[in-house]
Design an enzyme around this catalytic site. Structure first.
Site, PDB file in Angstrom:
ATOM      1  N   SER A  97       0.835  -1.214   0.000  1.00 54.62           N
ATOM      2  CA  SER A  97       0.000   0.000   0.000  1.00 54.62           C
ATOM      3  C   SER A  97       0.866   1.259   0.000  1.00 54.62           C
ATOM      4  O   SER A  97       1.838   1.351   0.769  1.00 54.62           O
ATOM      5  CB  SER A  97      -0.890   0.032   1.241  1.00 54.62           C
ATOM      6  OG  SER A  97      -1.791  -1.039   1.244  1.00 54.62           O
ATOM      7  N   ILE A  98       0.485   2.225  -0.826  1.00 51.71           N
ATOM      8  CA  ILE A  98       1.198   3.510  -0.828  1.00 51.71           C
ATOM      9  C   ILE A  98       1.130   4.123   0.579  1.00 51.71           C
ATOM     10  O   ILE A  98       2.100   4.684   1.073  1.00 51.71           O
ATOM     11  CB  ILE A  98       0.590   4.463  -1.883  1.00 51.71           C
ATOM     12  CG1 ILE A  98       0.761   3.874  -3.299  1.00 51.71           C
ATOM     13  CG2 ILE A  98       1.233   5.835  -1.796  1.00 51.71           C
ATOM     14  CD1 ILE A  98       0.033   4.643  -4.395  1.00 51.71           C
ATOM     15  N   ASP A 156     -14.339   2.158   8.399  1.00 53.29           N
ATOM     16  CA  ASP A 156     -14.886   2.042   7.046  1.00 53.29           C
ATOM     17  C   ASP A 156     -15.313   3.454   6.671  1.00 53.29           C
ATOM     18  O   ASP A 156     -16.216   4.017   7.305  1.00 53.29           O
ATOM     19  CB  ASP A 156     -16.082   1.073   7.070  1.00 53.29           C
ATOM     20  CG  ASP A 156     -16.767   0.977   5.722  1.00 53.29           C
ATOM     21  OD1 ASP A 156     -16.516   1.841   4.850  1.00 53.29           O
ATOM     22  OD2 ASP A 156     -17.569   0.044   5.545  1.00 53.29           O
ATOM     23  N   TYR A 211      -9.748   2.352 -16.412  1.00 55.31           N
ATOM     24  CA  TYR A 211      -9.737   3.140 -15.165  1.00 55.31           C
ATOM     25  C   TYR A 211     -11.144   3.697 -14.902  1.00 55.31           C
ATOM     26  O   TYR A 211     -11.572   3.841 -13.754  1.00 55.31           O
ATOM     27  CB  TYR A 211      -8.681   4.248 -15.244  1.00 55.31           C
ATOM     28  CG  TYR A 211      -8.301   4.793 -13.884  1.00 55.31           C
ATOM     29  CD1 TYR A 211      -7.703   3.966 -12.922  1.00 55.31           C
ATOM     30  CD2 TYR A 211      -8.547   6.119 -13.536  1.00 55.31           C
ATOM     31  CE1 TYR A 211      -7.358   4.455 -11.673  1.00 55.31           C
ATOM     32  CE2 TYR A 211      -8.198   6.621 -12.288  1.00 55.31           C
ATOM     33  CZ  TYR A 211      -7.609   5.782 -11.364  1.00 55.31           C
ATOM     34  OH  TYR A 211      -7.273   6.265 -10.117  1.00 55.31           O
ATOM     35  N   LYS A 270     -11.617  10.477  -9.238  1.00 55.37           N
ATOM     36  CA  LYS A 270     -10.383  11.236  -8.973  1.00 55.37           C
ATOM     37  C   LYS A 270     -10.523  12.695  -9.428  1.00 55.37           C
ATOM     38  O   LYS A 270      -9.942  13.590  -8.807  1.00 55.37           O
ATOM     39  CB  LYS A 270      -9.182  10.582  -9.656  1.00 55.37           C
ATOM     40  CG  LYS A 270      -8.796   9.214  -9.095  1.00 55.37           C
ATOM     41  CD  LYS A 270      -8.510   9.232  -7.615  1.00 55.37           C
ATOM     42  CE  LYS A 270      -7.871   7.933  -7.148  1.00 55.37           C
ATOM     43  NZ  LYS A 270      -7.810   7.843  -5.672  1.00 55.37           N
ATOM     44  N   ILE A 282       1.467   2.216  -9.885  1.00 54.92           N
ATOM     45  CA  ILE A 282       2.247   1.323  -9.007  1.00 54.92           C
ATOM     46  C   ILE A 282       1.424   0.055  -8.775  1.00 54.92           C
ATOM     47  O   ILE A 282       0.213   0.145  -8.541  1.00 54.92           O
ATOM     48  CB  ILE A 282       2.523   1.994  -7.641  1.00 54.92           C
ATOM     49  CG1 ILE A 282       3.275   3.317  -7.813  1.00 54.92           C
ATOM     50  CG2 ILE A 282       3.299   1.045  -6.734  1.00 54.92           C
ATOM     51  CD1 ILE A 282       3.439   4.106  -6.524  1.00 54.92           C
TER      52      ILE A 282
HETATM   53  N1  NAD Z   1      -1.431   2.121  -7.280  1.00 57.56           N
HETATM   54  C1  NAD Z   1      -1.482   3.095  -8.164  1.00 57.56           C
HETATM   55  O1  NAD Z   1      -1.060   2.959  -9.306  1.00 57.56           O
HETATM   56  C2  NAD Z   1      -2.054   4.437  -7.747  1.00 57.56           C
HETATM   57  C3  NAD Z   1      -1.720   5.570  -8.504  1.00 57.56           C
HETATM   58  C4  NAD Z   1      -2.253   6.800  -8.140  1.00 57.56           C
HETATM   59  C5  NAD Z   1      -3.110   6.875  -7.059  1.00 57.56           C
HETATM   60  N2  NAD Z   1      -3.424   5.749  -6.340  1.00 57.56           N
HETATM   61  C6  NAD Z   1      -4.342   5.886  -5.200  1.00 57.56           C
HETATM   62  O2  NAD Z   1      -3.647   5.619  -4.020  1.00 57.56           O
HETATM   63  C7  NAD Z   1      -4.587   5.251  -3.016  1.00 57.56           C
HETATM   64  C8  NAD Z   1      -4.071   4.006  -2.317  1.00 57.56           C
HETATM   65  O3  NAD Z   1      -4.110   2.904  -3.214  1.00 57.56           O
HETATM   66  P1  NAD Z   1      -2.962   1.814  -3.330  1.00 57.56           P
HETATM   67  O4  NAD Z   1      -2.560   1.777  -4.750  1.00 57.56           O
HETATM   68  O5  NAD Z   1      -1.940   2.025  -2.283  1.00 57.56           O
HETATM   69  O6  NAD Z   1      -3.761   0.450  -3.087  1.00 57.56           O
HETATM   70  P2  NAD Z   1      -4.252  -0.273  -1.749  1.00 57.56           P
HETATM   71  O7  NAD Z   1      -5.226  -1.307  -2.201  1.00 57.56           O
HETATM   72  O8  NAD Z   1      -3.101  -0.731  -0.957  1.00 57.56           O
HETATM   73  O9  NAD Z   1      -4.998   0.882  -0.945  1.00 57.56           O
HETATM   74  C9  NAD Z   1      -6.369   1.188  -1.102  1.00 57.56           C
HETATM   75  C10 NAD Z   1      -6.918   1.262   0.292  1.00 57.56           C
HETATM   76  O10 NAD Z   1      -8.284   1.675   0.285  1.00 57.56           O
HETATM   77  C11 NAD Z   1      -8.862   1.045   1.392  1.00 57.56           C
HETATM   78  N3  NAD Z   1     -10.313   1.065   1.346  1.00 57.56           N
HETATM   79  C12 NAD Z   1     -11.137   0.556   0.397  1.00 57.56           C
HETATM   80  N4  NAD Z   1     -12.427   0.700   0.779  1.00 57.56           N
HETATM   81  C13 NAD Z   1     -12.392   1.320   1.997  1.00 57.56           C
HETATM   82  C14 NAD Z   1     -13.390   1.741   2.915  1.00 57.56           C
HETATM   83  N5  NAD Z   1     -14.696   1.563   2.666  1.00 57.56           N
HETATM   84  N6  NAD Z   1     -13.002   2.335   4.063  1.00 57.56           N
HETATM   85  C15 NAD Z   1     -11.691   2.531   4.344  1.00 57.56           C
HETATM   86  N7  NAD Z   1     -10.704   2.164   3.507  1.00 57.56           N
HETATM   87  C16 NAD Z   1     -11.054   1.564   2.357  1.00 57.56           C
HETATM   88  C17 NAD Z   1      -8.314  -0.382   1.330  1.00 57.56           C
HETATM   89  O11 NAD Z   1      -8.482  -1.036   2.556  1.00 57.56           O
HETATM   90  C18 NAD Z   1      -6.868  -0.102   0.997  1.00 57.56           C
HETATM   91  O12 NAD Z   1      -6.136   0.028   2.200  1.00 57.56           O
HETATM   92  C19 NAD Z   1      -5.927   5.060  -3.725  1.00 57.56           C
HETATM   93  O13 NAD Z   1      -6.700   6.225  -3.567  1.00 57.56           O
HETATM   94  C20 NAD Z   1      -5.496   4.913  -5.170  1.00 57.56           C
HETATM   95  O14 NAD Z   1      -6.518   5.290  -6.067  1.00 57.56           O
HETATM   96  C21 NAD Z   1      -2.900   4.543  -6.657  1.00 57.56           C
END
Ligand code: NAD
Length: 258
Positions: free
Chosen positions: A19-20, A64, A157, A164, A193
């Site tokens: 996770s980021i 949540d 997407y 977004k 990522i």
């Molecule tokens: N991975 C990429 O390429 C990328 C690029 C740009 C932005 N992002 C954004 O970064 C953020 C983190 O995503 P990630 O890529 O680290 O993946 P990730 O799956 O690790 O993180 C997403 C998180 O959202 C949480 N989540 C989902 N539903 C939820 C709810 N109802 N209540 C609370 N938490 C909830 C999940 O538990 C998870 O921890 C997201 O907003 C994603 O859109 C990701």
């Protein structure tokens, strides 16, 4: 490195070690912050607790982000444990699987509602609940994570791009509302990522390849690079920056046609 010693932060969005938000948690903890991590469901609780055990004296609590009562309970827990809050990382995002696979025109009303509720509205609800805690510290920094799919079309997407776009607009409106309280609101637009959320997007690996082929730096980015930029936006070095979408994408956004 920015010094976050004595600061308290809330990190929402840790699911696993990829996770980021976990990279941001590690970086802010290394800079001295004490953290609260949340989990959205019992299914993820163990994962989050295990990761949190690597941190110094963390708070781990359910949240949540689709539930107002859980957001309110979280604010009460942080008030009790921290007495105030210096920064919030919002890394929650979700869209139903069908919406990330089918043509965009097929997006159902329900998928649209769920994606915008969890990925976008949650920033507003969470920020509002944490605002009094940040006011107690004389200000704070809120950071969310977005993607270039808000402005350009990336295959599959789909509704996340719409979510977004609304998220980035929400950053600007929140920044305007909260600026007089010295609370800043910014986003990092990260390059693609491979994470749990990303694996839900059909054909994601071809998006990764496009970065390697076309980004000015001829590569993608990793979680630690996003976390380094997050440290800047959460710490005092960025004290005059709010309402900003910072691109951390190896320059990909700057490229037009061939
Ligand atoms: N991975 C990429 O390429 C990328 C690029 C740009 C932005 N992002 C954004 O970064 C953020 C983190 O995503 P990630 O890529 O680290 O993946 P990730 O799956 O690790 O993180 C997403 C998180 O959202 C949480 N989540 C989902 N539903 C939820 C709810 N109802 N209540 C609370 N938490 C909830 C999940 O538990 C998870 O921890 C997201 O907003 C994603 O859109 C990701």
């Amino acid at each position: 490195m920015p010094d976050l010693a004595g600061k308290h932060g809330l990190i929402v969005g840790v699911a696993n070690k990829r996770s980021i938000s976990w990279a941001i948690a590690q970086a802010t903890a290394a800079a001295g912050a004490r953290l609260a991590l949340t989990y959205p469901s019992e299914r993820l609780e163990e994962n989050v607790r295990e990761l949190a055990s690597q941190l110094d004296n963390p708070v781990v609590a359910p949240c949540d982000v689709a539930r107002d009562d859980q957001i309110a309970d979280l604010a009460a827990t942080l008030e009790r444990e921290f007495g105030g809050l210096d920064f919030v990382v919002h890394g929650a995002g979700f869209a139903p699987a069908d919406a990330l696979r089918n043509p965009f025109v097929e997006t159902s009303r329900d998928s649209f509602r769920i994606a915008l509720d969890i990925s976008t509205y949650s920033l507003i609800g969470l920020t509002r609940a944490m605002m009094p805690l940040m006011e107690k510290r004389g200000g704070g920094s809120v950071l969310t994570l977005t993607y270039l799919g808000s402005q350009r079309v990336f295959t599959n997407y789909n509704v996340m791009g719409v979510a977004k776009a609304a998220l980035e607009s929400s950053v600007r409106y929140l920044a305007a509302d909260l600026g007089p309280k010295n609370i800043r609101v910014n986003a990092i637009s990260a390059g693609a990522i491979k994470t749990l959320a990303a694996s839900g997007i059909a054909g994601f690996s071809s998006i990764l390849q496009v970065y390697r082929d076309r980004a000015p730096l001829r590569r993608g980015v990793d979680q630690s690079e996003v976390a380094d930029a997050a440290l800047f936006l959460l710490g005092p070095q960025s004290r005059a920056i709010t309402g900003e979408i910072l691109m951390v994408d190896a320059g990909f956004h700057a490229i037009g046609g061939a």
